[in-house]
Design an enzyme around this catalytic site. Sequence first.
Site, PDB file in Angstrom:
ATOM      1  N   ASP A 151      -5.334   0.881  11.402  1.00 14.90           N
ATOM      2  CA  ASP A 151      -4.030   1.458  11.080  1.00 14.90           C
ATOM      3  C   ASP A 151      -3.784   2.822  11.705  1.00 14.90           C
ATOM      4  O   ASP A 151      -2.654   3.147  12.054  1.00 14.90           O
ATOM      5  CB  ASP A 151      -3.873   1.591   9.559  1.00 14.90           C
ATOM      6  CG  ASP A 151      -3.734   0.247   8.877  1.00 14.90           C
ATOM      7  OD1 ASP A 151      -3.303  -0.713   9.542  1.00 14.90           O
ATOM      8  OD2 ASP A 151      -4.044   0.157   7.674  1.00 14.90           O
ATOM      9  N   TYR A 406       4.685  -7.319   6.429  1.00 13.01           N
ATOM     10  CA  TYR A 406       5.524  -6.375   5.705  1.00 13.01           C
ATOM     11  C   TYR A 406       6.986  -6.825   5.778  1.00 13.01           C
ATOM     12  O   TYR A 406       7.404  -7.541   6.696  1.00 13.01           O
ATOM     13  CB  TYR A 406       5.419  -4.978   6.320  1.00 13.01           C
ATOM     14  CG  TYR A 406       4.180  -4.198   5.953  1.00 13.01           C
ATOM     15  CD1 TYR A 406       3.070  -4.796   5.380  1.00 13.01           C
ATOM     16  CD2 TYR A 406       4.117  -2.826   6.197  1.00 13.01           C
ATOM     17  CE1 TYR A 406       1.940  -4.065   5.050  1.00 13.01           C
ATOM     18  CE2 TYR A 406       2.994  -2.079   5.878  1.00 13.01           C
ATOM     19  CZ  TYR A 406       1.909  -2.710   5.303  1.00 13.01           C
ATOM     20  OH  TYR A 406       0.792  -1.984   4.984  1.00 13.01           O
TER      21      TYR A 406
END
Length: 469
Positions: A151, A406
């Site tokens: 990330d 997401y």
Amino acid sequence: MNPNQKIITIGSVSLTIATVCFLMQIAILATTVTLHFKQHECDSPASNQVMPCEPIIIERNITEIVYLNNTTIEKEICPEVVEYRNWSKPQCQITGFAPFSKDNSIRLSAGGDIWVTREPYVSCDPGKCYQFALGQGTTLDNKHSNGTIHDRSPHRTLLMNELGVPFHLGTKQVCAAWSSSSCHDGKAWLHVCVTGDDRNATASFIYDGRLVDSIGSWSQNILRTQESECVCINGTCTVVMTDGSASGRADTRILFIKEGKIVHIGPLSGSAQHIEECSCYPRYPDVRCICRDNWKGSNRPVIDINMEDYSIDSSYVCSGLVGDTPRNDDSSSNSNCRDPNNERGNPGVKGWAFDNGDDVWMGRTISKDLRSGYETFKVIGGWSTPNSKSQVNRQVIVDNNNWSGYSGIFSVEGKSCINRCFYVELIRGRPQETRVWWTSNSIVVFCGTSGTYGTGSWPDGANINFMPI
């Protein structure tokens, strides 16, 4: 009339005409000067306001036109009136969602230079919509794409393109960021960009292309923000930020920003136990956010933000059909509107919902265990009645044989109402597809409609066997 009288008469008439012409030339000169300096008289603007101009009407008879042939009249151009957005129109009444955009980034990456990204979102200025994502500092067909499942790195940047334009090599890198949020206040873009060390990150606040403010980590544990649009009302923007444990108690704060400058910071209050990756929307005169509880609940937390007095409250979506992943089967899932349900609360996924009177519209993965498939529906009483489970208007956005990820909300102001739209991140590569070493995404976007609509599925669509390793 004798000759002398004729001469006197002609001379008098000529003198009179010459005098009149002279006076008219003076009048024309005065008119020209007036037009140049006072064509538009603008009052002195108040602070941060541009006042409309009132033109001066000048009347003249046809004779004057003859004398204006060689006269240049310059007009002052009034500046265009630019106002802050206030989102005061009502929410559009919808029957469901219709397809709006799809960027096909992964399919295009098989034969072109397209950025490796994740954490995409969409936000609009008053005239146009843009897509954002956090780039990994590399294109997909590049050895640097190895390991992009991670990330956070110093090479990640916030990318911005017009909606529907994939992130090609000419894409603007707005800022250095591995977590971000963006919104337009009616005058300029605000970007919140988080980057740096996990234990001591920095959030930069960039307004109208200039860095205006910053704030450092307050809990020394991965300062992070929404990964979707923030919201501005009457010039003040609000963004939700969290610093602390991803699976335990963390410190969430709500920041209020005016033209890039932090003007207030408020702590989270209410009954929400853990807040991450909020999806926020204007609910005039306030802002409402639907977030991710990554600790205790698979029901989604709600934050209500008062933009006038900076007060904050929080709770949970009432719907017993909960929105997070992983979650229990619908028959055994619960929500009491106030507390986390303590049902498979960790890890979770970014998502969205929005209130519609007593009801709630929401989206979620079709799988209760994995980030696969995507569906939307309305829950009758889902905003006001604990554990309500009456589902209507269900739509499949991505079938359950394909990966999702997401998702988040963005708002679009129309002529008479404010429409709610959402995007879905379509993740490809690792961790699910281990043939390749990269992780990236494309997006699909839908918006609310009051019309009718059909059925379908809009997956990423790339054949992983065609892709660079």
